[in-house]
Design a protein around this motif. Structure first.
Motif: not given
Length: 96
Positions: A5-13, A15-18, A26-28, A30-37
Motif C-alpha cells: 500500500i506504500h504508494t504515492e496515491a495512498v500517501d495522497l489519500l 494526506d487528504a484524511i489528515q 469525515y462522513y462527507a 467517505f460518503e463521496d469516496l467510498c460506497t456505503v458497503n
C-alpha cells in the motif's frame, strides 16, 4: 513479494484524511469516496477487533456484529500477525 500500500496515491489519500477536522467532514469525505458497503465493512472490522481484544468468542462477535467467521478470522490474523496499526488505534481509542 506481494502488493504494497506504500504508494504515492495512498500517501495522497492519507494526506487528504489528515486535513479533515470534524466528524461531519469525515462522513462527507467517505460518503463521496467510498460506497456505503465499503465504509460499513471497514467499520465492522474495527468493531470485530474491539470485541476480540475484549475477549469475545467468535460466536459472540458474530452475534453482536453480524460478521462472518471468515471476517472475524481475518481481523484476528491482523491483530496477531499484522503491523500493530489496528491494535495501536484500538489502544488509543480506549485511552480517550
Amino acid at each position: 513479494m506481494g502488493r504494497t500500500i506504500h504508494t504515492e496515491a495512498v500517501d495522497l489519500l492519507f494526506d487528504a484524511i489528515q486535513t479533515l477536522k470534524t466528524r461531519e467532514e469525515y462522513y462527507a469525505f467517505f460518503e463521496d469516496l467510498c460506497t456505503v458497503n465499503e465504509v460499513l465493512s471497514l467499520a465492522q472490522r474495527i468493531e470485530v477487533a474491539q470485541k476480540l481484544e475484549a475477549g469475545s468468542t467468535y460466536q459472540e462477535v458474530t452475534h453482536d456484529t453480524g460478521a462472518s467467521t471468515a471476517t472475524i478470522s481475518r481481523v484476528n490474523r491482523m491483530l496477531n500477525d499484522g503491523t500493530d496499526g489496528l491494535r495501536n488505534a484500538l489502544e488509543r481509542l480506549q485511552q480517550e
